[in-house]
Design an enzyme around this catalytic site. Structure first.
Site, PDB file in Angstrom:
ATOM      1  N   ALA A 151      -4.233   4.998  -9.344  1.00 63.80           N
ATOM      2  CA  ALA A 151      -5.220   5.602  -9.068  1.00 63.80           C
ATOM      3  C   ALA A 151      -6.232   3.715  -7.710  1.00 63.80           C
ATOM      4  O   ALA A 151      -5.866   2.731  -8.189  1.00 63.80           O
ATOM      5  CB  ALA A 151      -6.040   4.692 -10.570  1.00 63.80           C
TER       6      ALA A 151
ATOM      7  N   TYR B 205     -17.545  13.810 -14.737  1.00 68.33           N
ATOM      8  CA  TYR B 205     -16.500  13.629 -14.070  1.00 68.33           C
ATOM      9  C   TYR B 205     -15.817  15.027 -13.819  1.00 68.33           C
ATOM     10  O   TYR B 205     -14.825  14.912 -12.512  1.00 68.33           O
ATOM     11  CB  TYR B 205     -15.351  12.906 -15.733  1.00 68.33           C
ATOM     12  CG  TYR B 205     -14.054  12.655 -14.994  1.00 68.33           C
ATOM     13  CD1 TYR B 205     -13.833  11.758 -14.783  1.00 68.33           C
ATOM     14  CD2 TYR B 205     -13.145  13.819 -15.230  1.00 68.33           C
ATOM     15  CE1 TYR B 205     -12.164  11.010 -14.423  1.00 68.33           C
ATOM     16  CE2 TYR B 205     -11.945  13.301 -14.727  1.00 68.33           C
ATOM     17  CZ  TYR B 205     -11.093  12.133 -14.241  1.00 68.33           C
ATOM     18  OH  TYR B 205      -9.848  11.537 -13.902  1.00 68.33           O
TER      19      TYR B 205
ATOM     20  N   ASP C 139       0.643  -0.570  -0.155  1.00 69.73           N
ATOM     21  CA  ASP C 139      -0.113  -0.268   0.443  1.00 69.73           C
ATOM     22  C   ASP C 139       1.415   1.280   0.159  1.00 69.73           C
ATOM     23  O   ASP C 139       1.500   1.786   1.026  1.00 69.73           O
ATOM     24  CB  ASP C 139      -0.585  -0.137   1.223  1.00 69.73           C
ATOM     25  CG  ASP C 139      -1.784   0.992   1.282  1.00 69.73           C
ATOM     26  OD1 ASP C 139      -1.738   2.437   0.106  1.00 69.73           O
ATOM     27  OD2 ASP C 139      -2.554   1.584   2.313  1.00 69.73           O
ATOM     28  N   ALA C 140       1.275   2.010  -0.746  1.00 75.66           N
ATOM     29  CA  ALA C 140       1.659   3.050  -1.498  1.00 75.66           C
ATOM     30  C   ALA C 140       1.541   4.047  -0.186  1.00 75.66           C
ATOM     31  O   ALA C 140       1.921   5.685   0.071  1.00 75.66           O
ATOM     32  CB  ALA C 140       1.817   3.384  -2.375  1.00 75.66           C
TER      33      ALA C 140
END
Ligand code: NAD
Ligand code: NA
Length: 395
Positions: free
Chosen positions: A139, A234, A110-111
């Site tokens: 993402a 978006y 997990d960054a």
């Protein structure tokens, strides 16, 4: 085992190691065919296993001979259960890189966490000393904040009014009306916490604090704008707020980089089929029309063509061209007036009956399965493959 695609909604639960490997080899061949780039030498890619991040790692290594460290979050294989595609992509990439004597190591985890950042800093310190480029290409639908432990979930919702428009189920080709209720409660803050710029800045702050940024250092994060057709859901929706935050963070980061003469950029990229974009309502219909138009005009690009152009014509060109908001634009061909006018016209005509003719549903479907290593030309899907594949540079 024989591995077949098993889809559920807009995800595929299986991945094919040989197909993923072939995709990576095709991308490497493309980069080599475009010639050398006088580019970065030591690169950290955060989100390195699929999509734009993988393309960035391939372009750095095989275009500029760079040493690369990749950080990603992928499911390893086990006996009888294939890995997620980014696992196989990374195994293939590192195998090819090592074959050519290129340094390539990676970290799976997990960054967003302090632990993975710590491990990555230590690896850079030990092996590379410093990095001159950091690509930020995460993402993710969720983020656990490293300081508070709070788990944020991002949502894809309009802001203010209910959004109503057409969408397509790209598996069946059925065009229907969707209605998406507007954001409520903490939806906007939560989405900004996951996909905004806070974590990007945490990475750069941590690298800088330990002297790991080389002189003239650059960092790039990826954003999207898109046309008025998708704006409500978006760019003017919850995810757009996160992208606004990410873009503003580029200036905050640049402010901290004066002493290394460093700079943070956002690159606005083209709409493409990736695991992330398949999950966004309305976007698949837009992409299938966009692909048709851009292919007919001979200006279609995938992730690798986009990132090759980003490196050769923008980041490592004599001057870095940006728009008035300081953003690099490689969505320039997507956003061309003639392209958008044609897409808008087709949008009006799109129904379940017309779409197979006027849109590139087939191209969408192929790209989607390709993400998981399926429907890749030249791969023998009837052959037995070993699903347990190791990543040679995995730490
Ligand atoms: P992707 O799903 O293909 O790649 C996401 C990457 O992030 C993978 O390498 C994955 O392993 C990694 N990742 C996810 N969660 C992680 C975590 N917690 N820790 C470590 N790694 C993690 O997505 P993509 O489409 O390439 O998107 C990358 C960026 O590009 C995003 O910011 C996206 O908004 C942007 N973008 C996408 C498009 C598009 O159309 N796909 C267009 C413009 C910009
Ligand atoms: Na990516």
């Amino acid at each position: 085992m024989i591995i077949e695609p098993r889809t559920r909604g807009f995800i595929c639960l299986t991945a094919h190691p040989k197909g993923c490997e072939q995709n990576v080899i095709n991308q490497i061949d493309y980069i080599k065919s475009k010639g050398a780039i006088d580019g970065p030498k030591k690169v950290l890619v955060i989100g390195a296993s699929t999509g734009f991040g993988l393309a960035s790692r391939i372009t750095s290594a095989f275009g500029a001979n760079a040493s690369t460290i990749g950080v990603y979050f992928e499911k390893p294989p086990s006996e009888g259960r294939p890995a997620s595609p980014g696992w196989y992509n990374t195994a293939a990439f590192e195998t090819q890189a090592h074959k050519e004597g290129l340094y390539a190591k990676s970290i799976n985890g997990d960054a967003f966490s302090n632990e993975i950042k710590r491990q990555t800093l230590d690896l850079i310190k030990e092996d590379l000393g410093q990095v001159d480029l950091v690509i930020y290409s995460l993402a993710s639908p969720v983020r656990t904040h490293p300081d508070t432990g709070v788990k944020y979930k991002s949502v894809l919702k309009p802001i203010g009014d209910t959004f109503q428009n057409k969408t397509v189920d790209f598996h069946t080709g059925k065009v229907t009306e969707v209605s998406i209720a507007p954001a409520e409660g903490d939806d906007i803050e939560n989405t900004v916490a996951v996909m905004g710029g806070e974590d990007w800045k945490m990475w750069i702050d941590a690298l800088k604090a330990e002297g790991l940024l080389a002189p003239d250092f650059n960092t790039v994060a990826y954003s999207y704008i898109g046309p008025s057709l998708t704006e409500a859901v978006y760019r003017k929706g919850t995810i757009g707020r996160a992208k606004d935050h990410l873009e503003a963070t580029a200036f905050d980061i640049t402010d901290t980089l004066k002493d290394v003469n460093g700079k943070a950029y956002v690159s606005v990229n083209k709409a493409l089929v990736t695991q992330a974009s398949s999950a966004i309502p309305v976007i698949p219909l837009y992409i299938s029309l966009l692909y048709k138009v851009m292919k007919e005009m001979g200006i279609h690009e995938g992730c690798i063509e986009q990132i090759q152009r980003l490196f050769s014509d923008r980041l490592y060109a004599d001057t870095i061209a940006t728009d008035e908001q300081g953003r690099i634009r490689i969505d320039d061909w997507e956003m061309r007036d003639d392209v958008q006018a044609k897409v808008a016209e087709l949008w009006e005509e799109a129904t379940t009956e017309t779409l197979p003719e006027i849109g590139d549903l087939k191209g969408y479907d192929t790209d989607f399965f390709n993400l998981f290593g399926f429907k890749v030309p030249g791969v023998d899907y009837d052959a037995d493959v070993n699903e347990v594949v190791a990543i040679p540079g995995l730490q």
